[in-house]
Write a protein that holds these residues in place. Structure first.
Motif, PDB file in Angstrom:
ATOM      1  N   SER A  30     -26.957 -18.941  30.486  1.00  0.00           N
ATOM      2  CA  SER A  30     -26.378 -20.596  31.277  1.00  0.00           C
ATOM      3  C   SER A  30     -24.872 -21.027  30.485  1.00  0.00           C
ATOM      4  CB  SER A  30     -27.674 -21.226  31.676  1.00  0.00           C
ATOM      5  OG  SER A  30     -27.757 -21.570  30.521  1.00  0.00           O
ATOM      6  N   ASP A  31     -24.533 -20.240  29.523  1.00  0.00           N
ATOM      7  CA  ASP A  31     -23.968 -20.751  29.163  1.00  0.00           C
ATOM      8  C   ASP A  31     -22.335 -19.319  29.078  1.00  0.00           C
ATOM      9  OD1 ASP A  31     -23.403 -18.962  26.433  1.00  0.00           O
ATOM     10  OD2 ASP A  31     -25.241 -19.342  26.520  1.00  0.00           O
ATOM     11  N   ALA A  32     -21.294 -20.324  28.964  1.00  0.00           N
ATOM     12  CA  ALA A  32     -19.686 -19.254  28.814  1.00  0.00           C
ATOM     13  C   ALA A  32     -19.915 -18.047  28.247  1.00  0.00           C
ATOM     14  CB  ALA A  32     -18.823 -20.331  28.500  1.00  0.00           C
ATOM     15  N   GLU A  33     -19.973 -19.000  26.508  1.00  0.00           N
ATOM     16  CA  GLU A  33     -19.840 -17.710  25.958  1.00  0.00           C
ATOM     17  C   GLU A  33     -20.491 -16.192  26.302  1.00  0.00           C
ATOM     18  OE1 GLU A  33     -20.465 -16.903  20.656  1.00  0.00           O
ATOM     19  OE2 GLU A  33     -21.606 -18.877  21.511  1.00  0.00           O
ATOM     20  N   LEU A  34     -21.806 -16.482  26.375  1.00  0.00           N
ATOM     21  CA  LEU A  34     -22.933 -14.779  26.373  1.00  0.00           C
ATOM     22  C   LEU A  34     -22.248 -14.449  27.879  1.00  0.00           C
ATOM     23  CD1 LEU A  34     -26.554 -15.744  24.585  1.00  0.00           C
ATOM     24  CD2 LEU A  34     -24.886 -14.583  24.078  1.00  0.00           C
ATOM     25  N   GLU A  68     -19.606 -21.096  41.892  1.00  0.00           N
ATOM     26  CA  GLU A  68     -20.342 -21.504  42.120  1.00  0.00           C
ATOM     27  C   GLU A  68     -19.556 -23.255  40.682  1.00  0.00           C
ATOM     28  OE1 GLU A  68     -24.686 -23.458  40.556  1.00  0.00           O
ATOM     29  OE2 GLU A  68     -24.361 -21.642  41.742  1.00  0.00           O
ATOM     30  N   VAL A  69     -19.477 -22.586  39.498  1.00  0.00           N
ATOM     31  CA  VAL A  69     -19.419 -23.268  38.438  1.00  0.00           C
ATOM     32  C   VAL A  69     -17.430 -23.311  38.414  1.00  0.00           C
ATOM     33  CG1 VAL A  69     -19.285 -22.700  35.516  1.00  0.00           C
ATOM     34  CG2 VAL A  69     -20.884 -21.902  36.425  1.00  0.00           C
ATOM     35  N   LEU A  70     -17.023 -22.839  38.346  1.00  0.00           N
ATOM     36  CA  LEU A  70     -15.124 -23.051  38.501  1.00  0.00           C
ATOM     37  C   LEU A  70     -14.873 -24.054  40.243  1.00  0.00           C
ATOM     38  CD1 LEU A  70     -15.561 -20.556  36.165  1.00  0.00           C
ATOM     39  CD2 LEU A  70     -13.232 -20.526  37.791  1.00  0.00           C
ATOM     40  N   PRO A  71     -15.629 -23.714  40.891  1.00  0.00           N
ATOM     41  CA  PRO A  71     -15.695 -24.463  41.643  1.00  0.00           C
ATOM     42  C   PRO A  71     -16.187 -26.348  41.726  1.00  0.00           C
ATOM     43  CG  PRO A  71     -16.059 -23.203  42.956  1.00  0.00           C
ATOM     44  CD  PRO A  71     -16.652 -22.657  41.529  1.00  0.00           C
ATOM     45  N   HIS A  74     -14.253 -28.420  37.834  1.00  0.00           N
ATOM     46  CA  HIS A  74     -12.264 -28.995  38.998  1.00  0.00           C
ATOM     47  C   HIS A  74     -11.718 -27.660  37.877  1.00  0.00           C
ATOM     48  CE1 HIS A  74     -13.721 -33.021  38.128  1.00  0.00           C
ATOM     49  NE2 HIS A  74     -14.850 -32.596  37.481  1.00  0.00           N
ATOM     50  N   GLY A  75     -12.483 -26.108  38.531  1.00  0.00           N
ATOM     51  CA  GLY A  75     -11.565 -24.880  38.481  1.00  0.00           C
ATOM     52  C   GLY A  75     -11.635 -24.112  37.631  1.00  0.00           C
ATOM     53  N   VAL A  76     -12.741 -24.314  36.399  1.00  0.00           N
ATOM     54  CA  VAL A  76     -12.462 -23.892  34.951  1.00  0.00           C
ATOM     55  C   VAL A  76     -13.970 -23.478  34.784  1.00  0.00           C
ATOM     56  CG1 VAL A  76     -10.232 -25.298  34.340  1.00  0.00           C
ATOM     57  CG2 VAL A  76     -12.956 -26.348  33.760  1.00  0.00           C
ATOM     58  N   PRO A  77     -14.369 -22.618  33.742  1.00  0.00           N
ATOM     59  CA  PRO A  77     -15.514 -22.830  33.122  1.00  0.00           C
ATOM     60  C   PRO A  77     -16.554 -24.482  32.493  1.00  0.00           C
ATOM     61  CG  PRO A  77     -14.485 -20.779  32.948  1.00  0.00           C
ATOM     62  CD  PRO A  77     -13.558 -21.965  33.297  1.00  0.00           C
ATOM     63  N   SER A  78     -17.168 -24.098  32.609  1.00  0.00           N
ATOM     64  CA  SER A  78     -18.582 -25.122  31.781  1.00  0.00           C
ATOM     65  C   SER A  78     -18.943 -24.363  30.649  1.00  0.00           C
ATOM     66  CB  SER A  78     -19.012 -26.046  32.989  1.00  0.00           C
ATOM     67  OG  SER A  78     -20.629 -26.829  31.966  1.00  0.00           O
ATOM     68  N   SER A  79     -19.172 -25.334  29.429  1.00  0.00           N
ATOM     69  CA  SER A  79     -19.391 -24.752  28.883  1.00  0.00           C
ATOM     70  C   SER A  79     -20.741 -24.021  28.719  1.00  0.00           C
ATOM     71  CB  SER A  79     -19.803 -25.824  27.191  1.00  0.00           C
ATOM     72  OG  SER A  79     -18.325 -25.908  26.876  1.00  0.00           O
ATOM     73  N   THR A  80     -21.874 -24.813  29.507  1.00  0.00           N
ATOM     74  CA  THR A  80     -22.846 -25.094  30.059  1.00  0.00           C
ATOM     75  C   THR A  80     -23.217 -25.093  30.956  1.00  0.00           C
ATOM     76  OG1 THR A  80     -23.814 -27.056  29.682  1.00  0.00           O
ATOM     77  CG2 THR A  80     -24.164 -24.782  27.674  1.00  0.00           C
ATOM     78  N   TRP A  81     -24.033 -24.195  31.924  1.00  0.00           N
ATOM     79  CA  TRP A  81     -24.178 -24.314  33.737  1.00  0.00           C
ATOM     80  C   TRP A  81     -25.604 -24.840  33.769  1.00  0.00           C
ATOM     81  CZ3 TRP A  81     -20.717 -26.623  37.423  1.00  0.00           C
ATOM     82  CH2 TRP A  81     -21.105 -26.193  38.005  1.00  0.00           C
ATOM     83  N   PHE A  83     -27.851 -23.281  36.752  1.00  0.00           N
ATOM     84  CA  PHE A  83     -28.047 -22.649  37.696  1.00  0.00           C
ATOM     85  C   PHE A  83     -28.231 -22.997  39.083  1.00  0.00           C
ATOM     86  CE2 PHE A  83     -25.263 -19.836  35.185  1.00  0.00           C
ATOM     87  CZ  PHE A  83     -24.188 -19.447  36.556  1.00  0.00           C
ATOM     88  N   GLN A  84     -30.006 -23.894  38.318  1.00  0.00           N
ATOM     89  CA  GLN A  84     -30.955 -24.534  39.626  1.00  0.00           C
ATOM     90  C   GLN A  84     -30.475 -25.583  39.828  1.00  0.00           C
ATOM     91  OE1 GLN A  84     -33.353 -22.335  40.302  1.00  0.00           O
ATOM     92  NE2 GLN A  84     -32.333 -21.006  38.913  1.00  0.00           N
ATOM     93  N   LYS A  85     -29.885 -27.000  39.265  1.00  0.00           N
ATOM     94  CA  LYS A  85     -29.070 -28.229  39.990  1.00  0.00           C
ATOM     95  C   LYS A  85     -27.699 -27.797  40.070  1.00  0.00           C
ATOM     96  CE  LYS A  85     -32.687 -30.693  36.782  1.00  0.00           C
ATOM     97  NZ  LYS A  85     -32.734 -31.223  35.331  1.00  0.00           N
ATOM     98  N   HIS A  86     -27.281 -26.478  39.698  1.00  0.00           N
ATOM     99  CA  HIS A  86     -25.761 -26.905  40.210  1.00  0.00           C
ATOM    100  C   HIS A  86     -24.670 -27.480  39.817  1.00  0.00           C
ATOM    101  CE1 HIS A  86     -27.877 -24.344  42.760  1.00  0.00           C
ATOM    102  NE2 HIS A  86     -28.568 -25.191  43.056  1.00  0.00           N
ATOM    103  N   VAL A  87     -25.346 -28.073  38.346  1.00  0.00           N
ATOM    104  CA  VAL A  87     -24.011 -28.853  37.341  1.00  0.00           C
ATOM    105  C   VAL A  87     -24.375 -28.281  35.577  1.00  0.00           C
ATOM    106  CG1 VAL A  87     -25.227 -30.912  38.646  1.00  0.00           C
ATOM    107  CG2 VAL A  87     -26.238 -30.555  36.454  1.00  0.00           C
ATOM    108  N   GLY A  88     -23.265 -28.846  36.126  1.00  0.00           N
ATOM    109  CA  GLY A  88     -22.910 -28.339  34.031  1.00  0.00           C
ATOM    110  C   GLY A  88     -22.267 -29.067  32.895  1.00  0.00           C
ATOM    111  N   ASP A  89     -21.805 -29.054  31.954  1.00  0.00           N
ATOM    112  CA  ASP A  89     -21.644 -30.401  31.217  1.00  0.00           C
ATOM    113  C   ASP A  89     -20.448 -30.929  31.310  1.00  0.00           C
ATOM    114  OD1 ASP A  89     -20.262 -28.564  29.223  1.00  0.00           O
ATOM    115  OD2 ASP A  89     -21.431 -28.317  28.029  1.00  0.00           O
ATOM    116  N   GLY A  90     -19.408 -30.569  32.126  1.00  0.00           N
ATOM    117  CA  GLY A  90     -17.672 -30.837  32.142  1.00  0.00           C
ATOM    118  C   GLY A  90     -16.786 -30.810  30.726  1.00  0.00           C
ATOM    119  N   ARG A  91     -17.455 -29.750  29.867  1.00  0.00           N
ATOM    120  CA  ARG A  91     -16.118 -29.676  29.269  1.00  0.00           C
ATOM    121  C   ARG A  91     -16.083 -27.892  29.436  1.00  0.00           C
ATOM    122  NH1 ARG A  91     -15.209 -34.214  27.592  1.00  0.00           N
ATOM    123  NH2 ARG A  91     -14.459 -32.471  25.528  1.00  0.00           N
TER     124      ARG A  91
END
Length: 201
Positions: A30-34, A68-71, A74-81, A83-91
């Motif tokens: 659920s993270d951008a790194e992996l 899902e994640v980019l839209p 704000h158009g960029v990957p979130s550090s974490t996301w 996928f059940q709640k459809h929200v990320g950390d905004g970073r």
């Protein structure tokens, strides 16, 4: 070599046992790194093996970010996301342990573009918007910050510069090679021209 075949088996096993449930299928993380690391490995293995499973798995991760994640960030990957709640950390992390998804998405786009697939048409404007926002977040010389707020593009409080700038700009240049859009080539030339000011980066 034996190491190549072991890599093929390990990546296939990891994707077959991917633990994160999403509407796109199961993802490795659920993270951008992996997720970025897997996209990069999957694209390369797809090209090297011709095994369509790797294409399908790369598409699964890319679709989750493109649709899902980019839209949702704000158009960029979130550090974490989540996928059940459809929200990320905004970073948006632009150094190691976070920028891998930027590179992975561009490589998946390159694979799709080379194949002339409909996904290439769908991915292109989303990836262009992602790269545009990343470039907008850079300092006046084109150097990238370690981490920025996805909504405002403001650097985090330490304001540090990423020593992984070349990793991200490699993706920018790949996008130029795929699309011929010279503003991406020019962005790479700009940061390279300014490098003498940043010897430690």
């Amino acid at each position: 070599t034996p190491w190549f075949y072991r890599m093929v088996d390990m990546v296939a096993d990891a994707m077959e046992q991917a633990p994160v449930e999403t509407r796109f299928g199961r993802l490795p993380a659920s993270d951008a790194e992996l997720n970025g690391d897997y996209m990069q490995a999957l694209v390369r293995l797809a090209a090297m093996t011709g095994d369509r499973r790797f294409v399908g798995w790369a598409r699964r991760i890319a679709d989750a970010y493109i649709e899902e994640v980019l839209p949702g960030n704000h158009g960029v990957p979130s550090s974490t996301w989540d996928f059940q709640k459809h929200v990320g950390d905004g970073r948006l992390r632009l150094r190691d342990h976070g920028n891998e998804t930027v590179v992975g998405l561009v490589l998946v786009y390159a694979l799709e573009q080379a194949a002339g697939s409909p996904r290439a048409v769908k991915y292109r404007p989303v990836i262009a918007a992602m790269l545009d926002r990343i470039l907008e977040s850079a300092n006046p010389d084109g150097m990238l910050h370690n981490e920025v707020d996805a909504a405002t593009l403001r650097p985090d409080k330490d304001g540090g510069l990423s020593d992984n700038w070349g990793y991200v700009y490699g993706a920018v240049y790949t996008f130029y090679q795929c699309t011929g859009e010279t503003k991406y080539r020019d962005a790479v030339r700009k940061v390279l021209a300014n490098l003498p000011k940043y010897r430690n980066y």
